[in-house]
Design a protein around this motif. Structure first.
Motif, PDB file in Angstrom:
ATOM      1  N   ASP A 159       9.234 -18.667 -21.983  1.00  0.00           N
ATOM      2  CA  ASP A 159       8.533 -19.198 -20.869  1.00  0.00           C
ATOM      3  C   ASP A 159       8.019 -20.361 -20.226  1.00  0.00           C
ATOM      4  O   ASP A 159       6.576 -20.129 -20.624  1.00  0.00           O
ATOM      5  CB  ASP A 159       8.976 -18.247 -19.625  1.00  0.00           C
ATOM      6  N   GLU A 160       8.008 -22.429 -20.462  1.00  0.00           N
ATOM      7  CA  GLU A 160       7.022 -23.285 -20.258  1.00  0.00           C
ATOM      8  C   GLU A 160       5.519 -22.306 -18.843  1.00  0.00           C
ATOM      9  O   GLU A 160       4.860 -22.724 -19.405  1.00  0.00           O
ATOM     10  CB  GLU A 160       7.070 -24.099 -20.201  1.00  0.00           C
ATOM     11  N   THR A 161       5.746 -21.560 -18.255  1.00  0.00           N
ATOM     12  CA  THR A 161       5.099 -21.374 -17.023  1.00  0.00           C
ATOM     13  C   THR A 161       4.289 -20.527 -17.364  1.00  0.00           C
ATOM     14  O   THR A 161       3.472 -19.744 -17.269  1.00  0.00           O
ATOM     15  CB  THR A 161       5.543 -21.573 -16.225  1.00  0.00           C
ATOM     16  N   LEU A 162       4.860 -19.625 -18.312  1.00  0.00           N
ATOM     17  CA  LEU A 162       3.966 -18.002 -18.683  1.00  0.00           C
ATOM     18  C   LEU A 162       3.760 -17.905 -20.532  1.00  0.00           C
ATOM     19  O   LEU A 162       2.560 -16.714 -20.689  1.00  0.00           O
ATOM     20  CB  LEU A 162       5.051 -17.122 -18.722  1.00  0.00           C
ATOM     21  N   ILE A 163       4.227 -18.738 -21.276  1.00  0.00           N
ATOM     22  CA  ILE A 163       3.753 -18.122 -22.400  1.00  0.00           C
ATOM     23  C   ILE A 163       2.085 -18.434 -23.180  1.00  0.00           C
ATOM     24  O   ILE A 163       1.460 -17.800 -23.979  1.00  0.00           O
ATOM     25  CB  ILE A 163       4.795 -18.774 -23.401  1.00  0.00           C
ATOM     26  N   TYR A 164       1.518 -19.352 -22.511  1.00  0.00           N
ATOM     27  CA  TYR A 164       0.368 -20.269 -22.545  1.00  0.00           C
ATOM     28  C   TYR A 164      -0.416 -19.281 -22.160  1.00  0.00           C
ATOM     29  O   TYR A 164      -1.984 -19.643 -21.097  1.00  0.00           O
ATOM     30  CB  TYR A 164       0.024 -21.136 -22.326  1.00  0.00           C
ATOM     31  N   GLU A 165      -0.240 -17.983 -20.972  1.00  0.00           N
ATOM     32  CA  GLU A 165      -1.136 -16.714 -19.846  1.00  0.00           C
ATOM     33  C   GLU A 165      -1.844 -16.880 -20.929  1.00  0.00           C
ATOM     34  O   GLU A 165      -1.744 -15.629 -21.461  1.00  0.00           O
ATOM     35  CB  GLU A 165      -0.227 -15.918 -19.095  1.00  0.00           C
ATOM     36  N   ALA A 166      -3.070 -16.697 -20.874  1.00  0.00           N
ATOM     37  CA  ALA A 166      -4.594 -16.048 -21.118  1.00  0.00           C
ATOM     38  C   ALA A 166      -4.804 -14.461 -20.914  1.00  0.00           C
ATOM     39  O   ALA A 166      -4.549 -13.888 -21.862  1.00  0.00           O
ATOM     40  CB  ALA A 166      -5.754 -16.972 -21.144  1.00  0.00           C
ATOM     41  N   GLU A 167      -3.513 -13.617 -20.147  1.00  0.00           N
ATOM     42  CA  GLU A 167      -3.491 -12.756 -19.991  1.00  0.00           C
ATOM     43  C   GLU A 167      -2.483 -11.920 -20.988  1.00  0.00           C
ATOM     44  O   GLU A 167      -2.372 -10.818 -20.334  1.00  0.00           O
ATOM     45  CB  GLU A 167      -3.702 -12.413 -18.523  1.00  0.00           C
ATOM     46  N   LEU A 179       7.816  -8.701 -29.995  1.00  0.00           N
ATOM     47  CA  LEU A 179       9.655  -9.225 -30.817  1.00  0.00           C
ATOM     48  C   LEU A 179       9.627 -10.674 -30.742  1.00  0.00           C
ATOM     49  O   LEU A 179      10.180 -11.047 -30.191  1.00  0.00           O
ATOM     50  CB  LEU A 179      10.958  -9.161 -30.304  1.00  0.00           C
ATOM     51  N   PRO A 180       8.522 -11.286 -31.066  1.00  0.00           N
ATOM     52  CA  PRO A 180       8.203 -13.174 -30.754  1.00  0.00           C
ATOM     53  C   PRO A 180       8.976 -13.641 -31.736  1.00  0.00           C
ATOM     54  O   PRO A 180       9.281 -13.555 -32.856  1.00  0.00           O
ATOM     55  CB  PRO A 180       7.254 -13.398 -31.058  1.00  0.00           C
ATOM     56  N   ASN A 181       9.232 -15.138 -31.633  1.00  0.00           N
ATOM     57  CA  ASN A 181       9.764 -16.219 -32.421  1.00  0.00           C
ATOM     58  C   ASN A 181       8.550 -16.874 -32.925  1.00  0.00           C
ATOM     59  O   ASN A 181       7.773 -16.449 -32.323  1.00  0.00           O
ATOM     60  CB  ASN A 181      11.039 -16.627 -31.584  1.00  0.00           C
ATOM     61  N   ALA A 185       4.637 -17.320 -30.868  1.00  0.00           N
ATOM     62  CA  ALA A 185       3.956 -16.167 -31.542  1.00  0.00           C
ATOM     63  C   ALA A 185       2.520 -17.787 -31.869  1.00  0.00           C
ATOM     64  O   ALA A 185       1.459 -17.655 -31.623  1.00  0.00           O
ATOM     65  CB  ALA A 185       3.679 -16.141 -32.998  1.00  0.00           C
ATOM     66  N   ILE A 186       3.062 -18.745 -32.187  1.00  0.00           N
ATOM     67  CA  ILE A 186       1.508 -20.409 -32.173  1.00  0.00           C
ATOM     68  C   ILE A 186       1.734 -20.208 -31.006  1.00  0.00           C
ATOM     69  O   ILE A 186       0.485 -20.756 -30.950  1.00  0.00           O
ATOM     70  CB  ILE A 186       2.927 -21.007 -32.118  1.00  0.00           C
ATOM     71  N   ILE A 195       1.783 -15.866 -40.998  1.00  0.00           N
ATOM     72  CA  ILE A 195       0.564 -14.728 -41.468  1.00  0.00           C
ATOM     73  C   ILE A 195      -0.874 -14.528 -41.005  1.00  0.00           C
ATOM     74  O   ILE A 195      -1.097 -13.696 -40.457  1.00  0.00           O
ATOM     75  CB  ILE A 195      -0.047 -15.222 -42.976  1.00  0.00           C
ATOM     76  N   ALA A 196      -1.015 -15.860 -40.359  1.00  0.00           N
ATOM     77  CA  ALA A 196      -1.745 -15.884 -39.443  1.00  0.00           C
ATOM     78  C   ALA A 196      -1.437 -15.262 -37.852  1.00  0.00           C
ATOM     79  O   ALA A 196      -2.331 -14.609 -37.352  1.00  0.00           O
ATOM     80  CB  ALA A 196      -2.672 -17.226 -39.594  1.00  0.00           C
ATOM     81  N   ALA A 197      -0.386 -16.483 -37.552  1.00  0.00           N
ATOM     82  CA  ALA A 197      -0.098 -15.648 -36.238  1.00  0.00           C
ATOM     83  C   ALA A 197       0.274 -14.320 -36.515  1.00  0.00           C
ATOM     84  O   ALA A 197      -0.082 -13.137 -35.263  1.00  0.00           O
ATOM     85  CB  ALA A 197       0.999 -16.078 -36.213  1.00  0.00           C
ATOM     86  N   ILE A 198       1.168 -13.825 -37.006  1.00  0.00           N
ATOM     87  CA  ILE A 198       1.057 -12.016 -37.000  1.00  0.00           C
ATOM     88  C   ILE A 198      -0.369 -11.632 -37.128  1.00  0.00           C
ATOM     89  O   ILE A 198       0.171 -10.200 -36.577  1.00  0.00           O
ATOM     90  CB  ILE A 198       2.540 -11.377 -37.996  1.00  0.00           C
ATOM     91  N   GLY A 199      -1.154 -11.933 -37.698  1.00  0.00           N
ATOM     92  CA  GLY A 199      -1.828 -11.004 -38.345  1.00  0.00           C
ATOM     93  C   GLY A 199      -3.018 -10.819 -36.321  1.00  0.00           C
ATOM     94  O   GLY A 199      -3.606  -9.123 -36.402  1.00  0.00           O
ATOM     95  N   ILE A 200      -3.225 -11.987 -36.216  1.00  0.00           N
ATOM     96  CA  ILE A 200      -3.640 -11.753 -34.560  1.00  0.00           C
ATOM     97  C   ILE A 200      -2.767 -10.716 -33.578  1.00  0.00           C
ATOM     98  O   ILE A 200      -3.223  -9.758 -32.674  1.00  0.00           O
ATOM     99  CB  ILE A 200      -3.657 -13.127 -34.354  1.00  0.00           C
ATOM    100  N   LEU A 201      -1.447 -10.904 -33.550  1.00  0.00           N
ATOM    101  CA  LEU A 201      -0.231 -10.443 -32.684  1.00  0.00           C
ATOM    102  C   LEU A 201      -0.430  -9.010 -33.227  1.00  0.00           C
ATOM    103  O   LEU A 201      -0.587  -8.392 -32.190  1.00  0.00           O
ATOM    104  CB  LEU A 201       1.043 -10.773 -32.912  1.00  0.00           C
TER     105      LEU A 201
END
Length: 283
Positions: A159-167, A179-181, A185-186, A195-201
């Motif tokens: 969702d372009e309006t929500l996916i970058y939400e800091a919270e 369960l992101p794609n 995740a990026i 690997i880096a992305a899944i480590g953060i999540l």
């Protein structure tokens, strides 16, 4: 399984998207019931699991057009609220090769008047939230599910309006399976390496299953990272493949399967979904 119901208008056999003032022709087109909540529920039902859809559906012509598909999916619809103006949310999906682009119109509220009854349903052991937009609109949804003894999974869903939400990660607190794609995740982690992305999540969630289309999927749980390659199948339409993956993963996880088996089930379900137009067409 909770989330908005979609009416998907799926155009396949496209060579390119139209530019402004131009027209292109698709080889085929199909109207299908969609949305992550319904697609995941239909695949869970196909796996033999009892599953209910918690959602709202309108009384307009498009709602009437997809309702037979909803009722034919062996999904329990006792928590389906029927209300004028409720939707469905219409999406035009343009399929080009193994990828697709979406144009959607928001519809109504995601909060059904059946939610309290659904969370109190004695047969329920797990709540799947099909899109972060639903949690954003119902911010206490996870805590209410947990209070009722349910485990919880969430697909952020682009969702372009929500996916970058800091919270976003803070608002998903309490989710057991995230369960992101890869694109989601990026956006959430600002990391393009899986690997880096899944480590953060994994710092926020005990189980993270990261879907990467033709590159398969990654899983991080209990400090271990696993990868499974995508199955080689004929791809017709990737719409709903991630939601089918979710269903396979959740079904295996609820059955107490190993991490490897959960990941394999997700990939198998996702591979099944891409072989026909529409997220549930091949069931």
């Amino acid at each position: 399984s909770i989330g908005r119901i979609y009416c998907d208008l799926i155009f396949t056999g496209l060579g390119a998207l139209p530019g402004l003032g131009r027209e292109v022709f698709a080889e085929d087109m199909k109207m299908a019931a969609g949305g992550g909540a319904f697609i995941a529920a239909a695949h869970l039902a196909h796996a033999g699991r009892e599953v209910a859809l918690v959602a709202r559906l309108g009384t307009d012509a498009l709602s009437a057009g997809i309702e037979p598909e909803l009722r034919g999916a062996n999904v329990d619809l006792r928590f389906l609220e029927k209300s004028p103006g409720a939707g469905p949310q219409v999406t035009v999906a343009s399929v080009i090769g193994n990828d697709r682009a979406f144009l959607s119109r928001r519809a109504g509220s995601a909060l059904p008047d059946t939610l309290d009854a659904a969370l109190a349903w004695g047969a329920a052991g797990h709540l799947h939230i099909a899109e972060y937009a639903t949690l954003h609109e119902i911010p206490d949804l996870v805590s209410r599910a947990k209070a009722g003894g349910l485990t919880v999974s969430l697909d952020p869903s682009w969702d372009e309006t929500l996916i970058y939400e800091a919270e976003l990660l803070d608002r998903c607190a309490g989710v057991d399976i995230f369960l992101p794609n890869m694109e989601e995740a990026i956006a959430i982690t600002q990391e393009s390496d899986p690997i880096a992305a899944i480590g953060i999540l994994a710092q926020a969630f005990p189980i993270v299953a990261l879907k990467a289309g033709g590159d398969g999927a990654w899983l991080k749980a209990r400090g271990q990272v696993l990868h499974r390659r995508a199955e080689e199948v004929t791809v017709v339409d990737t719409t709903g493949a991630g939601d089918a993956f979710n269903a396979g993963f959740i079904d295996a996880w609820m059955s107490g399967a190993s991490d490897e088996a959960c990941l394999a089930a997700g990939v198998t379900f996702g591979s099944l979904a891409v072989q026909a137009a529409g997220g549930t067409a091949i069931l």
